[in-house]
Design a protein around this motif. Structure first.
Motif, PDB file in Angstrom:
ATOM      1  N   ASP A  72    -119.641 -67.934  45.809  1.00 42.72           N
ATOM      2  CA  ASP A  72    -119.093 -66.617  46.110  1.00 42.72           C
ATOM      3  C   ASP A  72    -120.249 -65.622  46.119  1.00 42.72           C
ATOM      4  N   LEU A  73    -120.661 -65.201  47.306  1.00 42.20           N
ATOM      5  CA  LEU A  73    -121.836 -64.347  47.463  1.00 42.20           C
ATOM      6  C   LEU A  73    -121.471 -62.904  47.811  1.00 42.20           C
ATOM      7  N   ARG A  74    -120.219 -62.546  47.674  1.00 41.53           N
ATOM      8  CA  ARG A  74    -119.774 -61.221  48.101  1.00 41.53           C
ATOM      9  C   ARG A  74    -120.510 -60.095  47.386  1.00 41.53           C
ATOM     10  N   ALA A  75    -120.862 -60.318  46.121  1.00 41.59           N
ATOM     11  CA  ALA A  75    -121.537 -59.261  45.376  1.00 41.59           C
ATOM     12  C   ALA A  75    -123.047 -59.279  45.573  1.00 41.59           C
ATOM     13  N   SER A  76    -123.559 -60.249  46.318  1.00 41.06           N
ATOM     14  CA  SER A  76    -125.008 -60.445  46.410  1.00 41.06           C
ATOM     15  C   SER A  76    -125.594 -60.232  47.792  1.00 41.06           C
ATOM     16  N   ILE A  77    -124.767 -60.281  48.842  1.00 45.21           N
ATOM     17  CA  ILE A  77    -125.329 -60.273  50.201  1.00 45.21           C
ATOM     18  C   ILE A  77    -126.033 -58.958  50.534  1.00 45.21           C
ATOM     19  N   GLY A  78    -125.735 -57.902  49.812  1.00 45.04           N
ATOM     20  CA  GLY A  78    -126.418 -56.643  50.056  1.00 45.04           C
ATOM     21  C   GLY A  78    -127.904 -56.701  49.769  1.00 45.04           C
ATOM     22  N   ALA A  79    -128.344 -57.727  49.059  1.00 42.08           N
ATOM     23  CA  ALA A  79    -129.765 -57.886  48.747  1.00 42.08           C
ATOM     24  C   ALA A  79    -130.558 -58.512  49.882  1.00 42.08           C
ATOM     25  N   ILE A  80    -129.886 -59.024  50.926  1.00 44.47           N
ATOM     26  CA  ILE A  80    -130.595 -59.680  52.027  1.00 44.47           C
ATOM     27  C   ILE A  80    -131.323 -58.623  52.851  1.00 44.47           C
ATOM     28  N   PRO A  81    -132.672 -58.684  52.938  1.00 43.69           N
ATOM     29  CA  PRO A  81    -133.408 -57.681  53.705  1.00 43.69           C
ATOM     30  C   PRO A  81    -133.680 -58.074  55.147  1.00 43.69           C
ATOM     31  N   ASN A  82    -133.487 -59.328  55.481  1.00 45.59           N
ATOM     32  CA  ASN A  82    -133.845 -59.841  56.812  1.00 45.59           C
ATOM     33  C   ASN A  82    -132.887 -59.307  57.878  1.00 45.59           C
ATOM     34  N   PRO A  83    -133.342 -59.184  59.121  1.00 47.39           N
ATOM     35  CA  PRO A  83    -132.407 -58.960  60.223  1.00 47.39           C
ATOM     36  C   PRO A  83    -131.478 -60.169  60.353  1.00 47.39           C
ATOM     37  N   VAL A  84    -130.184 -59.899  60.482  1.00 45.28           N
ATOM     38  CA  VAL A  84    -129.180 -60.962  60.477  1.00 45.28           C
ATOM     39  C   VAL A  84    -128.247 -60.798  61.669  1.00 45.28           C
ATOM     40  N   LEU A  85    -127.975 -61.910  62.339  1.00 52.71           N
ATOM     41  CA  LEU A  85    -126.932 -61.981  63.351  1.00 52.71           C
ATOM     42  C   LEU A  85    -125.795 -62.809  62.782  1.00 52.71           C
ATOM     43  N   VAL A  86    -124.603 -62.241  62.766  1.00 55.67           N
ATOM     44  CA  VAL A  86    -123.396 -62.963  62.346  1.00 55.67           C
ATOM     45  C   VAL A  86    -122.627 -63.324  63.608  1.00 55.67           C
ATOM     46  N   ILE A  87    -122.404 -64.615  63.805  1.00 58.37           N
ATOM     47  CA  ILE A  87    -121.648 -65.097  64.960  1.00 58.37           C
ATOM     48  C   ILE A  87    -120.275 -65.551  64.486  1.00 58.37           C
ATOM     49  N   ALA A  88    -119.240 -65.069  65.171  1.00 62.96           N
ATOM     50  CA  ALA A  88    -117.866 -65.444  64.836  1.00 62.96           C
ATOM     51  C   ALA A  88    -117.203 -66.085  66.043  1.00 62.96           C
ATOM     52  N   GLY A  89    -116.190 -66.892  65.780  1.00 68.82           N
ATOM     53  CA  GLY A  89    -115.344 -67.431  66.835  1.00 68.82           C
ATOM     54  C   GLY A  89    -114.029 -66.665  66.848  1.00 68.82           C
ATOM     55  N   ARG A  90    -113.673 -66.128  67.997  1.00 68.96           N
ATOM     56  CA  ARG A  90    -112.468 -65.299  68.067  1.00 68.96           C
ATOM     57  C   ARG A  90    -111.227 -66.044  67.592  1.00 68.96           C
ATOM     58  N   HIS A  91    -111.211 -67.367  67.748  1.00 74.84           N
ATOM     59  CA  HIS A  91    -110.023 -68.160  67.427  1.00 74.84           C
ATOM     60  C   HIS A  91    -110.233 -69.028  66.183  1.00 74.84           C
ATOM     61  N   ASP A  92    -111.200 -68.680  65.371  1.00 74.42           N
ATOM     62  CA  ASP A  92    -111.549 -69.479  64.192  1.00 74.42           C
ATOM     63  C   ASP A  92    -110.526 -69.251  63.080  1.00 74.42           C
ATOM     64  N   PRO A  93    -109.790 -70.305  62.668  1.00 77.61           N
ATOM     65  CA  PRO A  93    -108.823 -70.143  61.582  1.00 77.61           C
ATOM     66  C   PRO A  93    -109.434 -70.327  60.195  1.00 77.61           C
ATOM     67  N   VAL A  94    -110.681 -70.787  60.135  1.00 74.29           N
ATOM     68  CA  VAL A  94    -111.318 -71.106  58.854  1.00 74.29           C
ATOM     69  C   VAL A  94    -112.112 -69.917  58.333  1.00 74.29           C
ATOM     70  N   THR A  95    -113.034 -69.428  59.133  1.00 74.75           N
ATOM     71  CA  THR A  95    -113.781 -68.212  58.810  1.00 74.75           C
ATOM     72  C   THR A  95    -113.525 -67.240  59.958  1.00 74.75           C
ATOM     73  N   THR A  96    -112.714 -66.253  59.713  1.00 73.98           N
ATOM     74  CA  THR A  96    -112.156 -65.423  60.765  1.00 73.98           C
ATOM     75  C   THR A  96    -113.137 -64.344  61.236  1.00 73.98           C
ATOM     76  N   VAL A  97    -112.763 -63.659  62.297  1.00 70.39           N
ATOM     77  CA  VAL A  97    -113.552 -62.524  62.771  1.00 70.39           C
ATOM     78  C   VAL A  97    -113.644 -61.462  61.688  1.00 70.39           C
ATOM     79  N   GLU A  98    -112.566 -61.251  60.952  1.00 69.96           N
ATOM     80  CA  GLU A  98    -112.604 -60.274  59.866  1.00 69.96           C
ATOM     81  C   GLU A  98    -113.591 -60.704  58.781  1.00 69.96           C
ATOM     82  N   ASP A  99    -113.640 -61.992  58.476  1.00 66.59           N
ATOM     83  CA  ASP A  99    -114.658 -62.484  57.533  1.00 66.59           C
ATOM     84  C   ASP A  99    -116.055 -62.129  58.032  1.00 66.59           C
ATOM     85  N   ALA A 100    -116.288 -62.338  59.323  1.00 67.36           N
ATOM     86  CA  ALA A 100    -117.605 -62.052  59.903  1.00 67.36           C
ATOM     87  C   ALA A 100    -117.926 -60.562  59.812  1.00 67.36           C
TER      88      ALA A 100
END
Length: 259
Positions: free
Chosen positions: A192-220
């Motif tokens: 569970d990294l929800r409280a920690s991801i703010g520490a990431i300094p790197n440029p990040v691209l988050v890719i989501a699948g519009r129809h993904d039932p496992v990790t949703t667009v809202e998760d992304a």
């Protein structure tokens, strides 16, 4: 084929492209192996030194004696880079591999340039759900998990139109080590990294699948909002978006890495 001893496992890996080019490391999802990146490796090897590996307990990398944690998976990546004398790399991970990428961005950002997190979240599922799945495969093997995998991984239209490729993916899932798969389920149960991801300094691209039932667009979107230098791109795909939409995935990856 090459493997490198990292603590208690011989980690299997593959290199493509010119070592003088920037390094690009791919990390696979739960229940798959490095072959899931074949299309991206073929397309990007002219511009990058492409490194793929089988996560411990997957493909040709054995389970090992040590209990699997997200930190253990991250340290495997760092040790692999060390053994191959790669000081810095771009990183692209999908699903479980994306969680590994988040851990690396939090704990070892200096080893990476740009990070791509595909079809993942700062928290995937629930501890109860992962422990139940781990128990199932330890009792019954991989058949039950493989039975429903196509529906979790791909849209119905893709399954209908690419039956042979989907069958190969599910066959590989059936062949995975039950203990290797279960061990990674146990790792995801605690991750569970929800409280920690703010520490990431790197440029990040988050890719989501519009129809993904496992990790949703809202998760992304939540993941992108929690990282200071991140943007989100949504593809017309389900959970294994690099296979369902390979051209769009590779184009998004190339564009981001070459900025």
């Amino acid at each position: 084929m090459p493997s490198i001893r990292i603590d208690d496992v011989d980690l299997y890996y593959q290199l493509d492209g010119d070592p003088a080019r920037p390094a690009l490391l791919f990390s696979n999802s739960l229940g798959t192996d490095l072959s899931m990146w074949d299309a991206q490796a073929a397309a990007l090897a002219e511009d990058f030194h492409v490194l793929r590996y089988d996560t411990r307990g997957h493909g040709r990398s054995p389970v090992g004696r040590e209990a699997v944690t997200l930190g253990r998976l991250g340290r495997d990546v760092l040790a692999l880079l060390d053994r191959l004398d790669i000081a810095r790399a771009h990183f692209c991970g999908i699903s479980m591999g994306g969680m590994t990428g988040q851990w690396l961005g939090i704990h070892a950002p200096h080893r990476f340039d740009r990070i791509v997190l595909a079809n993942t979240a700062a928290r995937i599922g629930t501890a109860e759900g992962w422990h139940m799945r781990a128990g199932q495969v330890r009792r019954e093997g991989m058949a039950g998990v493989a039975e429903g995998a196509a529906g979790r991984w791909f849209t119905p239209g893709f399954v209908a139109g690419h039956a042979a490729g989907v069958a190969r993916m599910t066959a590989r899932l059936r062949e995975q080590s039950p203990e290797g798969y279960a061990g990674c389920c146990d790792a995801l149960a605690l991750a569970d990294l929800r409280a920690s991801i703010g520490a990431i300094p790197n440029p990040v691209l988050v890719i989501a699948g519009r129809h993904d039932p496992v990790t949703t667009v809202e998760d992304a979107r939540q993941l992108g909002a929690g990282i200071r230098d991140a943007r989100v791109e949504v593809l017309e795909a389900s959970h294994i978006s690099n296979l369902e939409a390979p051209a769009a995935f590779t184009a998004a990856l190339r564009s981001f890495l070459q900025q």
